[in-house]
Scaffold this active site. Structure first.
Site, PDB file in Angstrom:
ATOM      1  N   GLU A 180      25.273  -0.241  35.950  1.00  0.00           N
ATOM      2  CA  GLU A 180      24.904  -1.064  37.104  1.00  0.00           C
ATOM      3  C   GLU A 180      23.391  -1.231  37.282  1.00  0.00           C
ATOM      4  OE1 GLU A 180      26.980  -2.677  39.268  1.00  0.00           O
ATOM      5  OE2 GLU A 180      28.730  -2.029  38.138  1.00  0.00           O
TER       6      GLU A 180
ATOM      7  N   SER B 175      77.649  26.158  73.348  1.00  0.00           N
ATOM      8  CA  SER B 175      77.542  27.525  73.873  1.00  0.00           C
ATOM      9  C   SER B 175      76.121  28.071  73.843  1.00  0.00           C
ATOM     10  CB  SER B 175      78.465  28.460  73.079  1.00  0.00           C
ATOM     11  OG  SER B 175      79.815  28.092  73.283  1.00  0.00           O
TER      12      SER B 175
END
Length: 822
Positions: free
Chosen positions: A91, A469
């Site tokens: 780059e 229960s």
């Protein structure tokens, strides 16, 4: 003539100089004008990149990530040197030498423009790309290029080269929603940046030239060429050796799409928090880099997930095989065609979809989406008896593999502990699991179903379920605070009540055993979950009293059915609510609130929220009570009492508010002692395998076995399990068989290394020898010790009332050799 030409040339020269001066002045003025309109580059010091919302476990492991852009900013000093070299080589080779603009590069780009008439990208430095990415658009115009140059110069003067590279590598787009180098490494290779090979690093470095077309998922061949070009440039500039270059060039390309690097998978937790955060902070939370740290403990979360899935698959196996997902035609079978079909099939971990392509008498061979051929031996097929539609049983046992599968079937397979595979199927049954600390309500594990991809409905928090229960302990606790003792005897006998809503106009509840057990002490009744005793007990204390008392456990009395069926657990509650209720029992009677979020940080690690949960602090409460007692004692000795001083709210040493006591320590101790019996000798006895005497809990099964529960705890941890169908139908099994094993498997891991915690009786509790049948003090042979609150030991034999309840409830307390005081 010569004089004429000389004058003409002079005029031409002056005109040219004038034009150049005017042009130069115009350019200067243009630059000055543009400079005035340039943005302030100092904002880059505090620039906020768009970073997704991330949710972490208590240990800091990633649970979930939400947001369109995948980005994980990495500081410059944590970026591998090999990646920086790869970027510079391709780059901006002169990056550390120029002042933000490479004028040699600009000249080359200008030559291209003059000779071809084409405006090219060439000449852009990394600093210029930073200027464009943060402040400009990507439109190719002369004015934009000039602004880009001027901004690059300003940026270079304002920031170090390292800071500019930091901005560049964390900002740019890498394709597939990845922004920044760390996100690119995660998306393409499923790795952290520092784990990449040289070849993978070069691949990442080459993508920004054309992120949508040069990434390895969009165009593998072009991306490979670009990778090799980057490696060649690195070699040319001396960043790598010839050997390193040859090794990297030869490395095969393995990129594929990876989601976020989830370290602690908890999708139901993630979604609960995501929805709450977006509701409170809005859509900006997806991009502001918010970090949510939860109370989830990853080890426990993973064990909860495993335990729930394992038992749901075991239940599904017990209830028969429902057949393949689908069937493919077997004409001209080609692996590639079948693999393409398999790749479209949903995968519900830990199951693996596969297609059957060969069947022998005692085995079958299947093909998976990743082109593996797996053999299913007879041991992995023989279980597959046909399921019945009503879940009431299974059909005959298969005699060969061909009775179970045929070529072309798409099925699910499952690895077992012996590294072999068996036939399986996606369960129809569902489940929910939650574990939390009874000391402050911190949720340590939460699983809302078998698999989030199969169903995102969170049954922990969103489901309204009958607890059966497992709700009875709340009713019995209410009774203990209304004159009943654990030795009170109630007749377990038929109970009939008119109910016009039922087909025969009457309600005839029964025990699960379809038997009647006669006069029964309350401890025995709850330990063995006797329905008829529970109904009579509720009838005796009163429904209105009971529903109001349930608020002590965090339930809203307005949501509780005002009928005797409440004794059998017909209220609609969530596992989350049940966990809160059992936490109050587990911690000695203090009201704590379940919570999931410890703290919230912004992108810069500044705190946005810190949890301050209600916390159990017995010593804090005792200290406050002593303060008030001193005032009361002083007032008792004077004719002029003074008002109690205004005291600040109770806080723990950690500055958390102290939880309020809603159940007395004596009542809490009594109900806990019964719930320990449930495990030692009652419906939860399978949990004795854990070999602990500090665990307690209660099973639960609803009418027609539609729901199975186990709610259990020790002083440090509460865990609640529910199993059932989203479209209610019978499980064909009790909670003790379908839910309790999940609790046991979880607690085996969760309590490993946790020292057994004794729970001695609090002051105000006595232990008295009583007759096993009558529940009255006795020194005879058929006796045992029972706990009572001081002043509640019965003193005379009881007379049975018409409603089946003993009337004796004397208050005298014996203090002889048959009574132990605490």
């Amino acid at each position: 003539m010569i004089k004429f030409f000389t004058k003409w040339l002079q005029r031409l020269l002056f005109a040219t100089i004038g034009i150049l001066c005017i042009g130069f002045l115009g350019i200067v003025l243009l630059i000055l004008n543009i400079e005035r309109t340039l943005p302030d580059v100092s904002v880059l010091k505090d620039i906020q990149l768009q970073v997704p919302l991330r949710i972490y476990s208590n240990e800091g492991l990633l649970i979930a990530e939400y947001g369109e852009k995948k980005r994980s900013p990495v500081p410059y000093d944590e970026i591998p040197r090999s990646l920086i070299n790869a970027v510079l080589a391709t780059e901006d080779q002169r990056y550390f030498e120029h002042s933000g603009v490479d004028f040699l590069g600009l000249v080359r780009a200008s030559v291209v423009l003059i000779t071809t008439g084409t405006k090219a990208q060439g000449g852009s430095t990394i600093t210029m790309q930073v200027a464009r990415n943060f402040f400009l658009n990507s439109k190719k115009t002369y004015s934009r290029k000039l602004r880009e140059i001027l901004l690059a110069v300003k940026i270079d003067k304002s920031f170090s080269k390292q800071k500019i590279l930091d901005l560049y590598l964390n900002k740019i787009f890498y394709g597939n929603r990845a922004y920044g180098v760390e996100a690119a490494a995660e998306v393409y290779y499923g790795k952290r940046l520092g784990q990449l090979s040289l070849a993978q690093t070069a691949m990442i470095a080459g993508i920004p030239k054309a992120p949508s077309s040069l990434n390895p998922l969009a165009n593998r061949a072009a991306a490979l060429d670009r990778r090799n070009h980057v490696l060649a440039r690195m070699l040319d500039h001396g960043y790598i050796t010839q050997t390193e270059y040859q090794t990297a060039i030869a490395e095969p390309e393995t990129a594929r799409y990876h989601g976020p690097l989830i370290e602690c998978p908890s999708p139901y937790v993630g979604e609960m928090i995501r929805s709450g955060i977006i509701s409170q902070f809005g859509e900006d939370a997806y991009t502001s880099g918010m970090q949510i740290y939860t109370t989830i403990q990853c080890k426990l979360q993973q064990q909860a997930q495993t335990a729930l899935q394992t038992e749901l698959l075991s239940y599904d196996k017990r209830h028969g095989y429902r057949g393949p997902r689908m069937h493919l035609r077997y004409d001209n079978p080609e692996h590639s065609v079948w693999i393409a079909t398999l790749q479209k099939q949903a995968t519900y971990s830990p199951l693996v979809p596969a297609v059957v392509f060969a069947v022998a008498p005692d085995y079958a061979e299947v093909l998976t989406a990743d082109n593996r051929i797996i053999r299913l031996d007879w041991a992995g097929l023989s279980w597959a008896r046909p399921a019945t539609p009503d879940n009431s049983g299974v059909g005959p046992s298969p005699q060969s593999a061909g009775d179970v599968v045929r070529a072309g079937d798409i099925v699910d397979i499952l690895p077992d502990e012996n590294n072999t595979w068996r036939l399986a199927q996606v369960p129809e049954v569902q489940g929910a699991f939650i574990a939390l600390s009874p000391q402050n309500g911190a949720v340590s594990a939460l699983v809302g179903g078998f698999n989030y991809a199969q169903s995102n409905f969170n049954r922990v928090s969103q489901a309204a379920l009958q607890p059966g229960s497992s709700f009875k302990p709340f009713i019995y606790t209410a009774a203990l605070d209304k004159g009943f003792t654990l030795a009170s005897v109630i007749n377990d006998a038929p109970f009939v009540i008119n109910d016009p809503s039922l087909p025969d106009g009457v309600w005839r509840p029964q025990n699960d055993e379809r038997k009647f057990f006669g006069p029964t002490r309350l401890r025995v009744a709850l330990t063995h979950s006797r329905n008829l005793v529970s109904i009579r007990l509720l009838n005796n204390i009163g429904i209105s009293y009971a529903t109001k008392y349930l608020e002590h456990f965090g339930f809203n009395s307005k949501d509780i059915p005002h009928s005797l069926s409440l004794a059998l657990g017909t209220a609609s509650v969530s596992p989350l609510q049940m966990a809160r209720g059992y936490a109050i029992i587990a911690n000695g009677g203090f009201d704590v609130r379940p919570y999931l979020i410890n703290r919230i940080l912004d992108i810069n690690n500044n705190p946005l929220y810190t949890a301050h949960p209600l916390t159990v602090c017995v010593s804090c409460v005792e200290a406050r009570e002593e303060q008030l007692s001193l005032v009361a004692n002083a007032n008792a000795l004077t004719d002029k009492p003074v008002a109690a001083p205004a005291l600040p709210p109770l806080m723990t040493p950690d500055h958390n508010p102290v939880a309020i006591r809603t159940i007395s320590p004596q009542t809490d101790f009594l109900i806990t002692s019964v719930l320990k019996d449930v495990i030692q000798m009652g419906t939860g006895s399978a949990a004795k395998v854990l070999n602990r005497d500090d665990i307690a809990g209660k099973t639960g099964t609803t009418q027609k076995q539609r729901d199975g529960w186990f709610n259990g705890f020790n002083p440090h941890l509460v865990a609640v399990v529910w199993v059932g169908f989203d479209e209610p139908k019978s499980l064909g099994e009790y909670g003790a068989k379908v839910a309790l094993p999940i609790w046991i498997d979880f607690m085996r891991v969760a309590l490993d290394g946790d020292v057994t915690t004794p729970t001695p009786p609090p002051p105000g509790i006595v232990s008295v020898r009583i007759d096993r049948n009558s529940g009255f003090p006795s020194s005879g042979p058929n006796t045992l010790f029972e706990y009572f609150k001081t002043g509640t030991v019965p003193t005379a034999p009881a007379v049975q009332n018409d409603n089946g309840t003993d009337s004796g409830s004397g208050a005298a307390t014996k203090t002889d050799e048959d009574t132990q005081l605490f």
